[in-house]
Structure formats: C-alpha cells, structure tokens
Design a protein around this motif. Structure first.
Motif, mmCIF file in Angstrom:
data_model
loop_
_atom_site.group_PDB
_atom_site.id
_atom_site.type_symbol
_atom_site.label_atom_id
_atom_site.label_comp_id
_atom_site.label_asym_id
_atom_site.label_seq_id
_atom_site.Cartn_x
_atom_site.Cartn_y
_atom_site.Cartn_z
ATOM 1 N N LYS A 219 1.480 4.390 -8.867
ATOM 2 C CA LYS A 219 0.947 4.809 -10.643
ATOM 3 C C LYS A 219 2.631 4.179 -11.129
ATOM 4 N N PRO A 220 2.749 2.608 -11.069
ATOM 5 C CA PRO A 220 4.571 2.251 -11.013
ATOM 6 C C PRO A 220 5.121 2.826 -12.038
ATOM 7 N N ASN A 221 4.040 2.728 -13.415
ATOM 8 C CA ASN A 221 5.314 3.442 -14.208
ATOM 9 C C ASN A 221 5.917 4.778 -14.874
ATOM 10 N N ALA A 222 5.214 5.853 -13.625
ATOM 11 C CA ALA A 222 5.345 6.822 -13.445
ATOM 12 C C ALA A 222 6.686 6.895 -12.716
ATOM 13 N N PHE A 223 6.712 6.631 -12.338
ATOM 14 C CA PHE A 223 7.735 6.036 -10.363
ATOM 15 C C PHE A 223 9.258 6.053 -11.357
ATOM 16 N N VAL A 224 8.894 4.211 -11.862
ATOM 17 C CA VAL A 224 9.791 3.694 -12.308
ATOM 18 C C VAL A 224 9.596 3.510 -14.406
ATOM 19 N N PRO A 225 9.656 4.332 -15.370
ATOM 20 C CA PRO A 225 9.868 3.838 -16.329
ATOM 21 C C PRO A 225 10.501 2.900 -17.047
ATOM 22 N N GLY A 226 9.461 2.205 -17.498
ATOM 23 C CA GLY A 226 9.848 1.379 -18.057
ATOM 24 C C GLY A 226 9.636 0.016 -17.051
ATOM 25 N N THR A 227 9.545 -0.162 -15.848
ATOM 26 C CA THR A 227 8.442 -0.987 -15.117
ATOM 27 C C THR A 227 8.247 -2.298 -15.714
ATOM 28 N N ARG A 228 8.868 -3.788 -15.461
ATOM 29 C CA ARG A 228 7.674 -4.728 -16.282
ATOM 30 C C ARG A 228 6.368 -4.897 -15.548
ATOM 31 N N MET A 229 6.843 -5.061 -14.600
ATOM 32 C CA MET A 229 4.830 -3.957 -13.882
ATOM 33 C C MET A 229 3.923 -4.029 -14.697
ATOM 34 N N SER A 230 3.088 -4.621 -14.749
ATOM 35 C CA SER A 230 2.169 -4.340 -15.582
ATOM 36 C C SER A 230 0.551 -3.424 -15.100
ATOM 37 N N PHE A 231 0.588 -3.463 -13.362
ATOM 38 C CA PHE A 231 0.020 -3.012 -12.291
ATOM 39 C C PHE A 231 0.024 -1.516 -13.075
ATOM 40 N N ARG A 232 -1.184 -1.306 -12.807
ATOM 41 C CA ARG A 232 -1.739 0.361 -13.359
ATOM 42 C C ARG A 232 -1.662 0.994 -12.639
ATOM 43 N N GLY A 233 -1.483 1.346 -11.124
ATOM 44 C CA GLY A 233 -1.367 1.869 -9.778
ATOM 45 C C GLY A 233 -2.730 1.968 -9.255
ATOM 46 N N MET A 234 -2.409 1.666 -7.845
ATOM 47 C CA MET A 234 -3.516 2.385 -6.766
ATOM 48 C C MET A 234 -3.577 3.520 -6.396
ATOM 49 N N ARG A 235 -4.828 3.916 -6.637
ATOM 50 C CA ARG A 235 -4.577 5.409 -7.111
ATOM 51 C C ARG A 235 -5.159 5.887 -5.434
ATOM 52 N N ASN A 236 -6.223 4.912 -4.368
ATOM 53 C CA ASN A 236 -6.842 4.664 -3.653
ATOM 54 C C ASN A 236 -5.561 5.252 -2.318
ATOM 55 N N VAL A 237 -5.855 6.459 -1.465
ATOM 56 C CA VAL A 237 -5.117 6.537 -0.954
ATOM 57 C C VAL A 237 -4.602 5.348 0.045
ATOM 58 N N ASN A 238 -6.328 5.209 0.613
ATOM 59 C CA ASN A 238 -6.310 4.120 1.381
ATOM 60 C C ASN A 238 -5.450 2.684 1.878
ATOM 61 N N ASP A 239 -6.704 2.603 0.630
ATOM 62 C CA ASP A 239 -5.725 1.439 -0.669
ATOM 63 C C ASP A 239 -4.220 1.133 0.037
ATOM 64 N N ARG A 240 -3.576 2.075 -0.730
ATOM 65 C CA ARG A 240 -2.045 2.327 -0.179
ATOM 66 C C ARG A 240 -1.845 1.833 0.753
ATOM 67 N N ARG A 241 -2.037 2.376 1.688
ATOM 68 C CA ARG A 241 -1.935 2.636 3.372
ATOM 69 C C ARG A 241 -2.123 1.678 4.259
ATOM 70 N N ASP A 242 -3.130 0.945 3.276
ATOM 71 C CA ASP A 242 -3.993 -0.530 3.998
ATOM 72 C C ASP A 242 -2.731 -1.889 3.343
ATOM 73 N N VAL A 243 -2.687 -1.576 2.737
ATOM 74 C CA VAL A 243 -1.683 -2.587 1.875
ATOM 75 C C VAL A 243 0.124 -1.831 2.228
ATOM 76 N N ILE A 244 0.583 -1.201 2.834
ATOM 77 C CA ILE A 244 1.682 -1.088 3.175
ATOM 78 C C ILE A 244 1.731 -2.243 4.616
ATOM 79 N N ALA A 245 0.603 -1.040 5.361
ATOM 80 C CA ALA A 245 0.633 -2.080 7.121
ATOM 81 C C ALA A 245 0.858 -3.559 6.850
ATOM 82 N N TYR A 246 -0.091 -4.104 5.412
ATOM 83 C CA TYR A 246 0.103 -5.410 6.256
ATOM 84 C C TYR A 246 1.486 -5.869 5.184
#
Length: 262
Positions: A125-152
């Motif tokens: 949840k980008p805006n929760a971690f850095v309130p005011g960020t320009r990144m409009s992406f709402r967040g990647m809730r699936n833990v496996n998606d985040r894990r795999d993106v980071i591995a990539y």
C-alpha cells in the motif's frame, strides 16, 4: 530440646521445599517448551514475505503492469516513474533529475534506503507507507505477487546505468513522434490545463487519480497519444484528447513537466 525441634523444623521445611521444587520441574520444563514454541511461531509470523524465495519468471509477468511507468534492465531510463536499476540499497528519492514528491524526498533525507523488506511493505500500500507519494498505484495486496515481483527485480536490477538515465530516447516512428520534436509553449500549456486540473491535482498528489505533475516530456506526450488513438481506453481522456493537436499536446507536456511536485 528446643534446638532439636528447630533442627527438625528446618529439615522438614527443606524437605518440603525440595519436594515442591521436584514437583514443579516438569511444569517449568513444559512451560519453557511451550514458550519457546510460541516465540518461534511469533518470530516466523513477522518475517517479511519478501525474505522468501520468489519466482522471478512469474514476477516478470506481474511486473508487466508496472512497465508503463518504470523501466528496468539494460538501458533503463526514467519515465513516468524513476528507473529501477540499482534499486536495492539505493536511497529513496535519489535518482538524478527525477522529480519526486516532497514526501519521497523527505523519506530519503531521513536515511531510508530500499531493501526487499521495505519494498514489500511499500508495494502492499504505497500511500500508507509514504503518505503523499506521487505513485498512483493503489497497492499489491497479494503476498505472492509481491514476493515474485521482488524476486524478478533482484534478478534484473544491476547497477544504475552509466549513461544519463534522464536523457530523452531517440525520437522514432512511434505515435506522437512529431509532437516530441516541438518545443512546447509553457504559457499556452497553462492556459490549456484548466480542464486537466479539475481532476489531476496541481500539487502532484495522487488520491485515486494519477499524478501528471513533473512527467518527462516524451512520456507525457506518449500517454496522451495513447488515449487519442484508443491504445488506452478511458472515455474521459479520449474525449479530452480528441481535438488536441501536436502543438497543444507539446504545450501541455511542457507546462506540467515544468511544475515541481509537492
């Protein structure tokens, strides 16, 4: 006689204390085992998902949704978002000549640097971690998606490119190439922007609607032509861009690119 009674009393007390201790040892042993097991489970539950080995092949597929803003790999350049080469260990908000929000700049000035764990939290949840960020992406809730993106990203983000990552890419036959060759009139762009800022915040904040403040010229022009030619489907944006010519689009790109995000 009194001394003998006292001795008996002392012996009885020691015997009773010893017996009690013997009886308590199994309980204490069981308690210690249960406590150790509970502590292990608690510590495991707080391990970041990014610490696990993800699947970089699947992560590349998930990352495809991010490519419209972020470039990665050989020759990566800044676009709508900063390039991601050299990401891990990089101080937040530090890519040269990219216009970050004040919030991300302040995050970096506080000493924050990107790690797999930090990226995992941010992507959720980008805006929760850095309130005011320009990144409009709402967040990647699936833990496996985040894990795999980071591995990539770990598999493809080497050192930052030696060449200037902010330099404009050569203008080719891509749609909007003619507008990219024009020197946009900032004042004219400001005049045309009145309809844009009814939705897009001039501060650069992205509260549900993407920020367009500080975008690089070519990325801005490319996005408008994508809407104009129905490459991107959004009815409002398609209506807004239908009657815009090369000069108008170049002017808007120049104006919004000249504004510093807050």
């Amino acid at each position: 006689m009194k001394t003998q009674v006292q001795a008996l009393s002392t012996d009885n007390r020691n015997f009773l204390l010893g017996a009690r201790a013997q009886n308590m040892r199994p309980c204490l042993y069981r308690f210690r085992r249960l406590f150790a097991a509970a502590l292990a489970v608690l510590m495991w539950s707080f391990q970041p998902a990014a610490a696990e080995d993800g699947d970089p092949v699947r992560g590349e597929k998930v990352f495809s949704a991010c490519k419209s803003c972020h470039q990665v790999g050989a020759g990566a350049r800044n676009g709508i978002g900063p390039h991601l080469d050299g990401l891990f260990g990089r101080t937040a908000g530090s890519v040269p000549d990219f216009k970050y929000s004040n919030a991300m700049t302040a995050k970096g000035q506080s000493g924050f640097a990107w790690s797999a764990h930090a990226l995992d939290i941010y992507l959720e949840k980008p805006n929760a971690f850095v309130p005011g960020t320009r990144m409009s992406f709402r967040g990647m809730r699936n833990v496996n998606d985040r894990r795999d993106v980071i591995a990539y990203l770990k598999s493809v983000t080497g050192a930052a490119p030696a060449e200037d990552p902010t330099a404009a890419a050569p203008v080719g036959a891509e749609i909007g190439a003619a507008a990219m060759t024009l020197e946009g009139d900032i004042a004219y762009g400001e005049y045309l922007s009145t309809e844009c800022v009814t939705c897009h915040q001039i501060s650069g904040h992205a509260d549900g609607i993407p920020s367009i403040i500080g975008w690089p010229k070519n990325a801005f022009i490319r996005a408008l032509f994508d809407y104009k030619t129905n490459v991107r489907t959004h009815q409002v944006m398609q209506n807004m861009t239908t009657n815009l010519g090369n000069e108008e689009i170049a002017a808007l790109a120049a104006y919004f690119g000249s504004i510093e995000p807050q």
